[in-house]
Write an enzyme that holds these catalytic residues in place. Structure first.
Site, PDB file in Angstrom:
ATOM      1  N   THR A 298       6.608   4.040   7.845  1.00  0.00           N
ATOM      2  CA  THR A 298       5.275   4.413   8.317  1.00  0.00           C
ATOM      3  C   THR A 298       5.226   4.647   9.814  1.00  0.00           C
ATOM      4  OG1 THR A 298       4.240   3.160   6.532  1.00  0.00           O
ATOM      5  CG2 THR A 298       2.863   3.659   8.425  1.00  0.00           C
TER       6      THR A 298
ATOM      7  N   SER B  55      11.522   2.693   3.044  1.00  0.00           N
ATOM      8  CA  SER B  55      12.334   1.484   2.922  1.00  0.00           C
ATOM      9  C   SER B  55      12.506   1.030   1.474  1.00  0.00           C
ATOM     10  CB  SER B  55      11.734   0.349   3.749  1.00  0.00           C
ATOM     11  OG  SER B  55      10.520  -0.116   3.200  1.00  0.00           O
ATOM     12  N   SER B  56      11.610   1.457   0.595  1.00  0.00           N
ATOM     13  CA  SER B  56      11.731   1.089  -0.820  1.00  0.00           C
ATOM     14  C   SER B  56      12.976   1.691  -1.448  1.00  0.00           C
ATOM     15  CB  SER B  56      10.493   1.536  -1.597  1.00  0.00           C
ATOM     16  OG  SER B  56       9.333   0.894  -1.109  1.00  0.00           O
TER      17      SER B  56
END
Length: 341
Positions: A15, A60-61
């Site tokens: 983000t 990041s997932s």
């Protein structure tokens, strides 16, 4: 006159790397080559800042072992040329990545500070600027000729934590991370208040980067109603080499015969089983209650007060080393990077 501290800013995705397109009003990836022009406040810092982005930044997932190795390799390649590193990363799995990196970087004597944000850097109310500016400032802190911070840290919402002690606890508030079992290293207010007793001080050694990880592990969270068939199926997942068992309270589980039988069989088959508490704070104390004494007798590894994120990173780091079962247990129960008491 001393030379300005050199900081490498590494953007991996997340983000914090988004900015609003003035034409379409949609979010797009931020161009970190234009960092100083977009965040003029950075010019007030007496640091020389260079930027480097992942070739393909990602949420990041989607991070995996290859990304951990990529990041560790970037730090290794630039280690001698910079005084500190700031890693921009999505907050969702930041604690997992930062924990893994802490084990991969042995003999670290320079700061590697992870940070991110809950709102994009182009948002009016963003937390990104403060997180980024203060992370860079912290990465540049010196004590004489040495870096003040000599470990992997995670900075978010006015606090620098030891990275492998952190967990993301909130998806809504700016105060997204917590470290319930270890105090903040630095708290940012009008001044940077440093908790000197929490600092790791390393003897000067050559940096050693471990680039072999093994992700053949599984996390099993024990819950009331867990039945034999389900538990047996999870424990006997093909190719599993390590199990992170999240237990109740101070390390307690069911005492039914079938539960212990499944666990004992796994350990006898060479699978490393670590007992950590599923509580946000506190520690495993196997044998304190009758509901954990059987786990102690079965030979489970005592995860003490480690976070799940740290246990995962440590397991992936140790598995490729092909250690004897007892040696593996001894090393896992020993603090390597300040990840446990």
């Amino acid at each position: 006159m001393s030379q300005p501290t050199k900081i490498l800013l590494i953007y991996t995705g997340g983000t914090i790397g988004m900015i609003k397109d003035p034409v379409t009003n949609s979010l797009k990836a931020f161009n970190f080559d234009q960092l100083l022009s977009n965040i003029p406040e950075l010019k007030l810092l007496s640091h020389k800042i260079n930027t480097l982005s992942f070739k393909n930044p990602k949420d990041s997932s989607d991070f995996n072992c290859e990304d951990y190795i990529n990041l560790a390799t970037i730090i290794e390649a630039n280690y001698e040329n910079y005084d500190g590193f700031v890693v921009l990363h999505g907050s969702d799995t930041m604690s997992y990545t930062a924990s893994a990196i802490s084990f991969m970087l042995e003999n670290l004597t320079k700061p590697v500070i992870f940070t991110g944000s809950q709102l994009p850097i182009g948002d009016l109310r963003t937390d990104a600027k403060e997180n980024l500016i203060t992370s860079i400032q912290i990465a540049g802190l010196r004590k004489g000729s040495k870096s003040l911070i000599q470990e992997v840290g995670l900075y978010f919402e006015y606090k620098l934590y030891r990275a492998n002690r952190t967990t993301k606890i909130n998806a809504e508030h700016f105060e997204a991370f917590s470290s319930l079992n270890f105090p903040a290293i630095i708290e940012s207010g009008v001044n940077l208040n440093i908790n000197h007793s929490s600092l790791i001080q390393q003897k000067p050694k050559q940096l050693k980067v471990h680039k072999k990880l093994d992700n053949n592990i599984i996390i099993i969270k024990v819950f009331p109603g867990l039945n034999e068939a389900t538990f047996n199926h999870l424990v006997n997942t093909p190719n599993i080499k390590g199990i992170i068992l999240e237990t109740f309270g101070s390390g307690n589980t069911k005492t039914e015969d079938w539960f212990l039988k499944v666990i004992k069989k796994a350990i006898d088959n060479g699978i490393h089983v670590v007992n950590i508490t599923q509580c946000s704070g506190g520690s495993v104390e196997m044998g304190k209650y009758a509901t954990s004494k059987h786990l102690l007798e079965a030979g489970l590894i005592d995860g003490k007060d480690m976070t799940t994120e740290a246990a995962v990173g440590k397991m992936m780091f140790l598995l490729p080393k092909k250690l004897d079962k007892n040696v593996f247990k001894t090393i896992f129960e020993t603090s390597l990077r300040g990840e446990m008491k």
